[in-house]
Design a protein around this motif. Structure first.
Motif, PDB file in Angstrom:
ATOM      1  N   VAL A   4     -91.040  66.040  -6.603  1.00  0.00           N
ATOM      2  CA  VAL A   4     -90.958  65.625  -8.013  1.00  0.00           C
ATOM      3  C   VAL A   4     -92.282  65.951  -8.707  1.00  0.00           C
ATOM      4  CG1 VAL A   4     -90.572  63.668  -9.581  1.00  0.00           C
ATOM      5  CG2 VAL A   4     -89.358  63.760  -7.418  1.00  0.00           C
ATOM      6  N   THR A 221     -80.310  61.329 -14.373  1.00  0.00           N
ATOM      7  CA  THR A 221     -79.970  62.289 -13.314  1.00  0.00           C
ATOM      8  C   THR A 221     -80.890  62.072 -12.114  1.00  0.00           C
ATOM      9  OG1 THR A 221     -79.632  63.819 -15.143  1.00  0.00           O
ATOM     10  CG2 THR A 221     -79.469  64.734 -12.943  1.00  0.00           C
ATOM     11  N   LEU A 222     -82.164  61.882 -12.432  1.00  0.00           N
ATOM     12  CA  LEU A 222     -83.163  61.701 -11.376  1.00  0.00           C
ATOM     13  C   LEU A 222     -82.915  60.415 -10.592  1.00  0.00           C
ATOM     14  CD1 LEU A 222     -85.729  63.245 -10.502  1.00  0.00           C
ATOM     15  CD2 LEU A 222     -87.032  61.746 -11.978  1.00  0.00           C
ATOM     16  N   LEU A 223     -82.473  59.388 -11.307  1.00  0.00           N
ATOM     17  CA  LEU A 223     -82.236  58.090 -10.661  1.00  0.00           C
ATOM     18  C   LEU A 223     -81.048  58.134  -9.695  1.00  0.00           C
ATOM     19  CD1 LEU A 223     -82.748  55.729 -13.743  1.00  0.00           C
ATOM     20  CD2 LEU A 223     -84.278  56.002 -11.798  1.00  0.00           C
ATOM     21  N   LEU A 224     -80.181  59.140  -9.867  1.00  0.00           N
ATOM     22  CA  LEU A 224     -79.002  59.234  -9.007  1.00  0.00           C
ATOM     23  C   LEU A 224     -79.271  60.026  -7.733  1.00  0.00           C
ATOM     24  CD1 LEU A 224     -76.331  59.927 -11.780  1.00  0.00           C
ATOM     25  CD2 LEU A 224     -77.146  57.760 -10.905  1.00  0.00           C
ATOM     26  N   THR A 225     -80.484  60.503  -7.576  1.00  0.00           N
ATOM     27  CA  THR A 225     -80.824  61.232  -6.352  1.00  0.00           C
ATOM     28  C   THR A 225     -81.304  60.231  -5.292  1.00  0.00           C
ATOM     29  OG1 THR A 225     -83.101  61.547  -7.026  1.00  0.00           O
ATOM     30  CG2 THR A 225     -81.551  63.274  -7.681  1.00  0.00           C
ATOM     31  N   PRO A 226     -81.354  60.657  -4.035  1.00  0.00           N
ATOM     32  CA  PRO A 226     -81.795  59.706  -2.997  1.00  0.00           C
ATOM     33  C   PRO A 226     -83.283  59.353  -3.050  1.00  0.00           C
ATOM     34  CG  PRO A 226     -80.519  61.512  -2.062  1.00  0.00           C
ATOM     35  CD  PRO A 226     -80.839  61.905  -3.448  1.00  0.00           C
ATOM     36  N   MET A 227     -83.982  59.846  -4.044  1.00  0.00           N
ATOM     37  CA  MET A 227     -85.415  59.511  -4.189  1.00  0.00           C
ATOM     38  C   MET A 227     -85.545  58.075  -4.712  1.00  0.00           C
ATOM     39  SD  MET A 227     -88.480  61.139  -4.166  1.00  0.00           S
ATOM     40  CE  MET A 227     -88.112  62.854  -4.384  1.00  0.00           C
ATOM     41  N   SER A 228     -86.440  57.290  -4.095  1.00  0.00           N
ATOM     42  CA  SER A 228     -86.572  55.895  -4.546  1.00  0.00           C
ATOM     43  C   SER A 228     -87.300  55.842  -5.895  1.00  0.00           C
ATOM     44  CB  SER A 228     -87.347  55.076  -3.516  1.00  0.00           C
ATOM     45  OG  SER A 228     -88.716  55.390  -3.580  1.00  0.00           O
ATOM     46  N   LYS A 229     -87.070  54.765  -6.617  1.00  0.00           N
ATOM     47  CA  LYS A 229     -87.703  54.625  -7.937  1.00  0.00           C
ATOM     48  C   LYS A 229     -89.219  54.574  -7.806  1.00  0.00           C
ATOM     49  CE  LYS A 229     -83.756  52.496 -10.163  1.00  0.00           C
ATOM     50  NZ  LYS A 229     -83.024  51.248 -10.302  1.00  0.00           N
TER      51      LYS A 229
ATOM     52  N   ARG B  92     -78.765  54.658  -0.573  1.00  0.00           N
ATOM     53  CA  ARG B  92     -79.106  56.051  -0.215  1.00  0.00           C
ATOM     54  C   ARG B  92     -77.856  56.806   0.235  1.00  0.00           C
ATOM     55  NH1 ARG B  92     -82.217  55.005  -2.795  1.00  0.00           N
ATOM     56  NH2 ARG B  92     -84.421  54.542  -2.614  1.00  0.00           N
ATOM     57  N   GLN B  95     -75.867  57.591  -2.869  1.00  0.00           N
ATOM     58  CA  GLN B  95     -76.479  58.654  -3.673  1.00  0.00           C
ATOM     59  C   GLN B  95     -76.228  60.030  -3.075  1.00  0.00           C
ATOM     60  OE1 GLN B  95     -80.258  56.804  -3.605  1.00  0.00           O
ATOM     61  NE2 GLN B  95     -79.968  55.750  -5.566  1.00  0.00           N
TER      62      GLN B  95
END
Lengths: 414, 264
Positions: A4, A221-229, B92, B95
């Motif tokens: 990111v 869109t970014l929040l729906l990825t497996p990346m944590s907040k 996870r 997602q």
């Protein structure tokens, strides 16, 4: 997180506005403008210093030598008045100064009393004032000769005359080093500059990466990825911090580069002298002054900016994420800038110095420490305390930003 | 397979909003004391290979429901299961399984289409090789090769929507959520999106398709779920919903089922 960070940085770098505001403006446009204005001011000052001053005298025969002193001085020209209308003559620029010697006035050395002359002129601009100083210098020279003459008439020695003129003369013996004296002036200036750059450098990326993403719909869109907040916030914070710190470093380096270039390009009396005046050095450009500062002190100035930039990056990112739209975010930025700058102003109030108490005041402590580092009077123990207190605050604010970013109310505020 | 059971989401008003609401006549039955029940009771399911139409007027709670499904919002109560995995307990997993596309989800304007899609592939943990292979396949399917190198801010609305679809499916999710994907699109671009959804019918994917265009529902959806005022009003086969009125029209069935009074 690194993914990111790299993407955000790439986007920021591809933005022409960022390149203009964060790199081109502070590194090229501002220095060139700054030096161009300096050069222009210097040339105008030089013009006023060398401009031929037209002087007219009325009834000056009663003061022998007075008019001659002007005509002997380089840069003065004696003119004859065509009429008694002094005002028109001056406003029409036929003459710059008119000295009128009233009836009954004699040389003070002869009359043994103070005589009063009248001078007519039009001094409204800074350039006029410079010319006025040149006229005053000639009058002072005449006064000096009269003073000595009076002394002789009263059987006074030269020392007696000096005593009358200035009963006590102070001979200064200042133990403050040139670096301290210059640093007292240059330190705050540098602190202002660096802190302002750090804040403004963080502002645009913060707007882009917070509310900008919200508006474009990419945040969701970014929040729906497996990346944590938490990782997303850290990456965004990292980019804002990098951009801010980069702006400061690049601007400083460009400033040094331009000072060096202009030191060579212009005579010391010109722009280089102006640049020197900022750093308090008489010759050799601003780099000479900096050469007196140790690498450790310069490094510490940079280190001080790390927690400081972090503080502003966190606050601005939070405000940007909280805002519903760009307009609202921009409305938050100006007060942050103003409030953030208040502690810097407080730091330079006379009597404020870096001590155990002020080392705990955010932003003020950094400004005070920068001043002391430039002056060479810093207490390194206090720098450690300052760094710890500022780092704790920066860490706390970053944590708070992370918590803030996780709130649904903030992310989906509408 | 998606299962949504008794889902609810309540938002607390902030002080300013609560003050504004105080003393005013309540026009929306979802308004409570200092809170707003955006979703009160929603239940539906969507099997693999099925396209489920999510219907409802504006403000019914569709987007909130889909945001909970996609893990962007936390449900106040109820359960969302994807292949038996609880979304709130295993976000996870969810997602990774969900591909989400709405009219609001955007692209990074200063990245090219390819960079955008690849970035989301990387975010989902795909290797470069996997990304390249999938991009090749999806770009061919959606006829995107001609603008793959263009920056997103240079795209037309139709191109942008196709790029957004590619972004949503790059990680080959098992659940596809389309929230009003044809809103604002011209006929040709809308057809591309609809054809794409159609292509997933009978596959292993579960597709949830939220829209206001009832002709699209008629054409694509096996079952529909009608949400109004935060509650499920109907859930069942599309034909059954249409047959609930004398005319047998989906349009009439929709109007008959929802609260016609616009809520403030």
């Amino acid at each position: 997180m690194w993914l990111v960070y790299k993407k955000e940085l790439l986007e920021i770098l591809r933005d022409k506005k960022t390149l203009i505001f964060s790199i081109l403006l502070p590194t090229l446009i501002f220095p060139v403008l700054f030096f161009a204005i300096g050069k222009f001011t210097a040339s105008k000052t030089e013009e006023a210093e060398n401009k031929e001053i037209k002087v007219a005298f009325v009834n000056a025969v009663t003061l022998p030598g007075f008019a001659d002193l002007f005509t002997r001085e380089k840069g003065f020209i004696k003119v004859e008045l065509e009429s008694d209308d002094y005002k028109s003559a001056i406003l029409d620029k036929k003459v710059d100064y008119i000295f009128e010697v009233p009836e009954g006035v004699n040389l003070p050395a002869d009359s043994k009393k103070q005589e009063v002359l009248k001078v007519y002129s039009k001094e409204s601009t800074r350039l006029d004032q410079i010319m006025g100083q040149r006229v005053d210098e000639v009058v002072d020279a005449f006064n000096n000769t009269q003073r000595m003459e009076l002394g002789r008439n009263f059987n006074l020695t030269t020392d007696n005359v000096k005593a009358f003129n200035k009963p006590i003369l102070i001979e200064e013996n200042n133990f403050a080093s040139q670096r301290e004296k210059t640093g007292e002036f240059a330190g705050p200036l540098l602190a202002y500059l660096l802190i302002a750059l750090a804040v403004s450098g963080a502002m645009y990326p913060a707007l882009e990466l917070g509310v900008g993403e919200k508006e474009r719909g990419t945040l969701e869109t970014l929040l729906l990825t497996p990346m944590s907040k938490g990782q997303i916030v850290m990456a965004k914070f990292g980019v804002i911090f990098t951009a801010s710190f980069f702006t400061v470093v690049v601007t400083l380096l460009s400033y040094l580069f331009w000072v060096w270039i202009f030191s060579f390009a212009f005579e010391p009396s010109g722009v280089a002298a102006d640049a020197d005046s900022l750093t308090g050095k008489q010759s050799g450009g601003g780099l000479d002054f900096l050469s007196n500062i140790s690498s450790l002190d310069l490094l510490l100035v940079a280190v001080l900016l790390v927690p400081l930039t972090s503080i502003f990056a966190s606050i601005m990112l939070s405000a940007s994420i909280y805002a519903k739209n760009m307009k609202e975010a921009q409305a938050y930025m100006s007060p942050i800038f103003m409030i953030g700058f208040m502690p810097v102003i407080v730091a330079f109030v006379p009597g404020m110095e870096l001590n155990m108490k002020t080392a705990m005041i955010p932003v003020t402590n950094v400004a005070l420490a920068m001043k002391d580092l430039i002056k060479g009077t810093v207490d390194y123990g206090l720098i450690t305390i300052l760094l710890i207190s500022t780092a704790v605050l920066a860490g706390g604010l970053l944590y708070w930003t992370t918590v803030f970013f996780k709130k649904e109310k903030v992310l989906f505020r509408s | 397979m998606i299962e949504i059971k008794d889902l609810a989401k309540t938002f607390a008003y902030d002080k300013k909003e609560a003050k504004k609401k105080k003393g005013k006549t309540v026009t929306d039955p979802r308004e409570g004391e200092g809170v707003f029940h955006a979703v009160k009771d929603v239940s539906f399911s969507c099997n693999a290979g099925e396209v489920l139409g999510l219907l409802g007027p504006n403000g019914a709670g569709k987007t909130t429901t889909l945001r909970m499904l996609s893990t962007a919002l936390q449900p106040t109560s109820g359960q969302i299961l994807i292949n038996g995995h609880d979304v709130t307990k295993e976000p996870r997993y969810a997602q990774k399984q969900i591909g989400f596309l709405s009219g609001k989800t955007g692209l990074y304007h200063r990245l090219s289409v390819r960079e955008n899609v690849a970035y989301f592939g990387r975010m989902h943990g795909l290797s470069r090789q996997q990304i390249n292979e999938r991009i090749e396949k999806i770009f061919t399917m959606l006829d995107m090769h001609s603008f793959a190198g263009k920056r997103a801010d240079d795209l037309s609305t139709g191109m942008m929507q196709r790029a957004s679809i590619a972004r949503a499916v790059i990680h080959e999710p098992e659940v596809l959520v389309f929230d009003e994907p044809t809103t604002g699109l011209d006929v040709i671009s809308a057809k591309t999106v609809l054809d794409f959804i159609q292509s997933y019918k009978g596959s292993e994917m579960s597709v949830i398709f939220s829209t206001h265009h009832l002709h699209e529902v008629e054409k694509l959806c096996d079952r529909v779920c009608l949400i109004d005022l935060g509650e499920t009003k109907f859930f069942g086969p599309t034909e059954e919903f249409a047959a609930s009125t004398e005319s047998g029209s989906l349009y009439d069935a929709f109007l008959a089922s929802v609260n016609n009074k616009e809520v403030a």
